[in-house]
Design an enzyme around this catalytic site. Structure first.
Site, PDB file in Angstrom:
ATOM      1  N   GLU A  72      17.697 -18.509  -3.100  1.00 33.51           N
ATOM      2  CA  GLU A  72      17.445 -17.154  -3.590  1.00 33.51           C
ATOM      3  C   GLU A  72      17.185 -17.140  -5.092  1.00 33.51           C
ATOM      4  OE1 GLU A  72      17.140 -12.923  -3.795  1.00 33.51           O
ATOM      5  OE2 GLU A  72      16.714 -14.455  -2.291  1.00 33.51           O
TER       6      GLU A  72
ATOM      7  N   GLU B 149       9.146 -15.254  -8.076  1.00 31.11           N
ATOM      8  CA  GLU B 149       8.594 -13.922  -7.829  1.00 31.11           C
ATOM      9  C   GLU B 149       8.184 -13.200  -9.106  1.00 31.11           C
ATOM     10  OE1 GLU B 149      10.480 -11.977  -3.841  1.00 31.11           O
ATOM     11  OE2 GLU B 149      11.872 -12.240  -5.508  1.00 31.11           O
TER      12      GLU B 149
ATOM     13  N   LYS C  21       6.625  -4.646  -1.873  1.00 29.92           N
ATOM     14  CA  LYS C  21       8.024  -4.398  -1.540  1.00 29.92           C
ATOM     15  C   LYS C  21       8.234  -4.351  -0.029  1.00 29.92           C
ATOM     16  CE  LYS C  21      12.287  -3.458  -2.539  1.00 29.92           C
ATOM     17  NZ  LYS C  21      13.096  -4.542  -3.099  1.00 29.92           N
TER      18      LYS C  21
ATOM     19  N   HIS D  11      17.231 -37.419  -2.072  1.00 26.35           N
ATOM     20  CA  HIS D  11      16.227 -37.717  -1.055  1.00 26.35           C
ATOM     21  C   HIS D  11      14.852 -37.176  -1.450  1.00 26.35           C
ATOM     22  CE1 HIS D  11      19.262 -39.193   1.773  1.00 26.35           C
ATOM     23  NE2 HIS D  11      20.023 -38.219   1.301  1.00 26.35           N
TER      24      HIS D  11
ATOM     25  N   ARG E 132       5.779  -0.623  -4.238  1.00 32.08           N
ATOM     26  CA  ARG E 132       5.378  -1.229  -2.973  1.00 32.08           C
ATOM     27  C   ARG E 132       4.403  -2.383  -3.173  1.00 32.08           C
ATOM     28  NH1 ARG E 132       6.624   1.957   1.438  1.00 32.08           N
ATOM     29  NH2 ARG E 132       4.913   1.127   2.684  1.00 32.08           N
TER      30      ARG E 132
ATOM     31  N   ASN F 243      -3.177   2.520   5.296  1.00 35.86           N
ATOM     32  CA  ASN F 243      -2.360   1.322   5.145  1.00 35.86           C
ATOM     33  C   ASN F 243      -2.449   0.530   6.440  1.00 35.86           C
ATOM     34  OD1 ASN F 243      -1.562   2.433   2.743  1.00 35.86           O
ATOM     35  ND2 ASN F 243       0.542   2.852   3.377  1.00 35.86           N
ATOM     36  N   GLY F 244      -2.498  -0.788   6.336  1.00 35.57           N
ATOM     37  CA  GLY F 244      -2.500  -1.607   7.542  1.00 35.57           C
ATOM     38  C   GLY F 244      -3.787  -2.383   7.710  1.00 35.57           C
TER      39      GLY F 244
ATOM     40  N   LYS G 166      13.723 -15.807  -6.845  1.00 33.86           N
ATOM     41  CA  LYS G 166      13.664 -14.757  -7.872  1.00 33.86           C
ATOM     42  C   LYS G 166      12.826 -15.207  -9.064  1.00 33.86           C
ATOM     43  CE  LYS G 166      15.487 -11.549  -5.898  1.00 33.86           C
ATOM     44  NZ  LYS G 166      14.706 -12.127  -4.807  1.00 33.86           N
TER      45      LYS G 166
ATOM     46  N   CYS H  17       0.839  -1.196   0.000  1.00 32.93           N
ATOM     47  CA  CYS H  17       0.000   0.000   0.000  1.00 32.93           C
ATOM     48  C   CYS H  17       0.877   1.249   0.000  1.00 32.93           C
ATOM     49  CB  CYS H  17      -0.943   0.066   1.185  1.00 32.93           C
ATOM     50  SG  CYS H  17      -2.128  -1.270   1.313  1.00 32.93           S
TER      51      CYS H  17
ATOM     52  N   TRP I 173      -3.155  -2.625  -1.455  1.00 34.32           N
ATOM     53  CA  TRP I 173      -2.892  -4.068  -1.542  1.00 34.32           C
ATOM     54  C   TRP I 173      -3.952  -4.735  -0.684  1.00 34.32           C
ATOM     55  CZ3 TRP I 173      -1.405  -8.302   1.492  1.00 34.32           C
ATOM     56  CH2 TRP I 173      -0.812  -9.373   0.816  1.00 34.32           C
TER      57      TRP I 173
END
Length: 615
Positions: A488, A495, A610, A511, A27, A101-102, A492, A2, A75
């Protein structure tokens, strides 16, 4: 997640707010809206979708005039992403408007009470409940907006950054924060409100960052008044001079912010160790460590708390701290840490890592650690952020603004800071020889130029991306220091391209994951000369015998993997502990190029934010 933008002053508010919302797109969001005061009334326009969609709609719906306005990118939390649930929200009378926001956790109980009092609700949001609670308090107690906001916020449970405007008082905006960042830009007879400084950096270098449980009345012709929400006590606001500049938050000729930030890594790493690493004198100098050396040296263990990419950097640091400084390390997901009743004592050092410095889960972990008496050290990128203020001490990465949602330079600069800390502690403990210590410093100082060399593989990586862009699954394998790099790399790809990918320790392939391997499965294997090389080559042979497509990340001049792999990407040689700073580069480029080829929104991938400021 947001974004908030607001303006009150002598300029036209609309272009400032629109540009500010575009600056905050990084964001993450799914809808957007703007409310403007045209001198008589509040005009509002909002829509599901992007800021560009809002611009087209707004400019055909309402006049774009007025010197006061607020804007928001949402968001979704309460209620699906749609036009109605988008912010801003009116109160029932239409006199008040809010952006938020929140999350208000007790909104359902408040909503039921307000419904009994005759209030109606058009959206599914907690935010509409909050603005009507403020209106009810303002009317029933016959008080000013600022006081009504304060009383209302003492009744809610949750997190928020809000901006509220009353059309009957068109010279002020009331703002407040708890757990979600909010900055006030101070200009000449004008004020700017935003989630961070990027929306107003070209207008002023002076800003106030509200602390948790603080609110402010921003009024033209007056100084900003800041008060504590709980007890109404006054606060002397600290006006901070911003270090950011406009060039840092623009693309600079690159197609995407992510690519720009990948290429900024040599400079960012250098900025991170500048003034801290003095190789000629064989010194690592970090004030946050020097001032608290006894805390580190007497620690029974180090607990690293982080989320996402920062958690992967923390995993790398586990190897570094234990190998060099011989201090036991545990790496925890901040999002799980406080919910499993962890054992924390005064002999523990907690290192909290976050790019934004606002990650809600990490902040919660910090507060828990502090309540148990642990010493908490923060590693973050944003000066003045919540984590920087909540921790006992810390170190900034100095990476510069990172706009792309998928972190790149955050990862490498966090590893750089953590490496410096480990080396300084190793020297203080005597667990590293003078010659090894100096060798590590020299190698770290050479990393920026080696990253530049690694970036030269970009065109070749792009050609590999073109071959595998349509794959539905990827496997990433690494050992030791490069196991977290495998995690990582997979993150990426997930994402920004939305391709399923998994990272594994290479030895774990047998395994379970080996069952997935066939001629359609690309497997990225990190196989540098330093660190279990022969074992990784054996893993590659096992993949080859099952017809998997192998992309090898190898040290320059490697011949053994080249004979087995379908593709080989070379990186310069360095010591094992610093190899993640190089091996991650081609993985960043691979995910970037695949996402571009699949026509994905690289900088703003779906469903992601973000700065994750809610749990």
């Amino acid at each position: 997640m947001c974004g908030i933008v607001g303006y009150i002053g002598h300029r036209e508010a609309y272009p400032i707010i629109l540009k500010g919302l575009k600056r905050l797109e990084y964001r993450g969001y799914d809808s957007a809206g703007i409310a403007l005061y045209d001198g008589n009334d509040i005009k509002l326009s909002k829509t599901k979708g992007k800021v560009d969609d809002l611009q087209k709609r707004l400019e055909s719906e309402i006049p774009t005039i007025g010197n006061l306005g607020i804007g928001h990118t949402r968001w979704a939390t309460h209620g699906v992403p749609n036009d109605v649930n988008s912010h801003p929200h009116y109160s029932n009378s239409g006199d008040l408007v809010i952006i938020h926001n929140g999350i208000i956790e007790n909104y359902e109980a408040l909503k039921q009470e307000l419904t009994k009092r005759g209030y109606t609700f058009t959206s599914d949001t907690d935010t509409e409940v909050l603005i009507n609670l403020i209106e009810e308090i303002k009317k029933s107690e016959n008080i000013k907006l600022g006081k009504a906001v304060q009383i209302a916020l003492n009744q809610v449970v949750g997190a928020y950054a809000i901006a509220v405007f009353d059309k009957n008082k068109p010279n002020e905006i009331v703002v407040a924060r708890l757990g979600s960042p909010l900055a006030i830009g101070i200009g000449e007879d004008e004020f700017f409100i935003a989630s961070d400084a990027s929306p107003f950096i070209e207008y002023t270098n002076n800003a106030i960052y509200l602390e948790d449980e603080e609110m402010a009345v921003v009024r033209r012709g007056k100084d900003v008044k800041v008060r504590k929400i709980k007890d109404d006590s006054t606060v002397d606001p600290y006006i901070q001079e911003l270090q950011m500049n406009l060039e840092q938050i623009e693309k600079g000729g690159y197609e995407h912010f992510m690519l720009k930030e990948i290429y900024e890594q040599p400079h960012a790493i250098k900025d991170t160790y500048r003034g801290r690493l003095l190789s000629d004198e064989a010194i690592v100098k970090m004030a946050g460590i020097e001032d608290n050396m006894k805390k580190f040296l007497n620690a029974d263990r180090i607990i690293v708390v982080a989320c996402g990419t920062s958690w992967h950097a923390g995993l790398v640091s586990e190897y570094i701290f234990e190998d060099l400084a011989r201090i036991p390390v545990e790496v925890e997901y901040a999002s799980e840490f406080r919910y499993r009743n962890p054992i924390i004592t005064e002999k523990d050092v907690v290192i909290a890592i976050s790019q934004s410095g606002e990650t809600a889960d990490t902040l919660a972990a910090i507060k828990l650690a502090k309540s148990k008496g642990a010493f908490v050290f923060g590693v973050c990128n944003v000066v003045g952020s919540s984590i920087a203020r909540e921790t006992h001490a810390g170190a900034y990465t100095h990476a510069g603004p990172e706009i792309g949602v998928a972190s790149t330079k955050a990862f490498t600069t966090q590893i750089t800071v953590l490496s410096l800390i480990a080396l300084r502690l190793a020297r203080a403990k005597g667990t590293i020889s003078s010659s090894d210590f100096r060798h590590h410093l020299i190698e770290l100082e050479m990393i920026p130029s080696k990253v530049e060399k690694a970036l030269e593989s970009d065109d070749y990586v792009k050609s590999i991306a073109n071959i595998y862009k349509d794959a539905s699954n990827f496997l990433y394998l690494g050992r030791g220091y490069n196991f977290p790099v495998a995690l990582e790399g997979a993150l990426k790809l997930k994402e920004i391209s939305y391709i399923h990918a998994e990272g594994y320790p290479a030895a774990e392939m047998k395994h379970g994951p080996i069952a997935l391997i066939d001629e359609n499965m690309p497997i990225v294997v990190i196989a540098t000369k330093k660190g279990h090389y022969e074992k990784v080559v054996s893993n590659i042979q096992e993949i080859k015998s099952r017809k998997g497509k192998i992309i090898g990340i190898v040290t320059e001049g490697d011949e053994d993997v080249k004979k087995l792999a379908d593709h080989v990407i070379e990186v310069p040689e360095t010591i094992e502990s610093l190899s993640p700073l190089l091996t991650t580069i081609p993985l960043q480029l691979l995910s970037y190029h695949i996402a571009v080829m699949l026509d994905k929104n690289v900088d703003q991938p779906r469903n992601l934010a973000k700065s994750v400021t809610v749990e």
